[in-house]
Scaffold this motif. Structure first.
Motif, mmCIF file in Angstrom:
data_model
loop_
_atom_site.group_PDB
_atom_site.id
_atom_site.type_symbol
_atom_site.label_atom_id
_atom_site.label_comp_id
_atom_site.label_asym_id
_atom_site.label_seq_id
_atom_site.Cartn_x
_atom_site.Cartn_y
_atom_site.Cartn_z
ATOM 1 N N UNK A 297 1.043 -1.135 -0.162
ATOM 2 C CA UNK A 297 0.085 -0.136 0.152
ATOM 3 C C UNK A 297 0.837 1.227 -0.138
ATOM 4 N N UNK A 298 0.699 2.229 -0.770
ATOM 5 C CA UNK A 298 1.433 3.475 -1.049
ATOM 6 C C UNK A 298 0.497 4.635 -0.609
ATOM 7 N N UNK A 299 1.010 5.339 0.234
ATOM 8 C CA UNK A 299 0.221 6.448 0.719
ATOM 9 C C UNK A 299 0.994 7.875 0.305
ATOM 10 N N UNK A 300 0.288 8.736 0.264
ATOM 11 C CA UNK A 300 0.989 10.154 0.182
ATOM 12 C C UNK A 300 0.912 11.017 1.388
ATOM 13 N N UNK A 301 1.770 12.059 1.311
ATOM 14 C CA UNK A 301 1.886 12.922 2.488
ATOM 15 C C UNK A 301 2.355 14.243 1.758
ATOM 16 N N UNK A 302 1.773 15.393 1.952
ATOM 17 C CA UNK A 302 1.878 16.743 1.382
ATOM 18 C C UNK A 302 2.554 17.769 2.477
#
Length: 89
Positions: A30-35
């Motif tokens: 699972x890939x998540x993103x954070x800005x």
């Protein structure tokens, strides 16, 4: 001492926005993103690379990739100090 955003921009800082893709510690597929966003100096980007080092040392989710963009909001030719006032009437 806290420096205002305007002072940072006048010193050459620009707004850097980074999107970090990371894997979940328990679910590696699972890939998540954070800005992340902060004022930083190009081309060395000390704030951004400091945050990436912090992430790698303290956050359990390993980084997959990082995309970032940098934009100076005030360029040297766009700002000038005006010392004077003209009155009509």
């Amino acid at each position: 001492m806290h420096t205002s955003e305007t002072e940072l921009m006048l010193k050459g800082y620009g707004l850097t926005t980074a999107e970090l893709y990371y894997r979940m510690p328990d679910y590696r597929n699972v890939l998540n993103s954070f800005v992340w966003q902060d004022y930083d100096l190009a081309p060395d980007y000390p704030q951004l690379f400091g945050f990436i080092e912090f992430w790698q040392a303290k956050i359990e989710g390993p980084l997959h990739s990082v995309r970032f963009t940098h934009r100076k909001l005030i360029a040297p030719g766009e700002w000038r100090n005006v010392v004077g006032e003209f009155r009509l009437h």
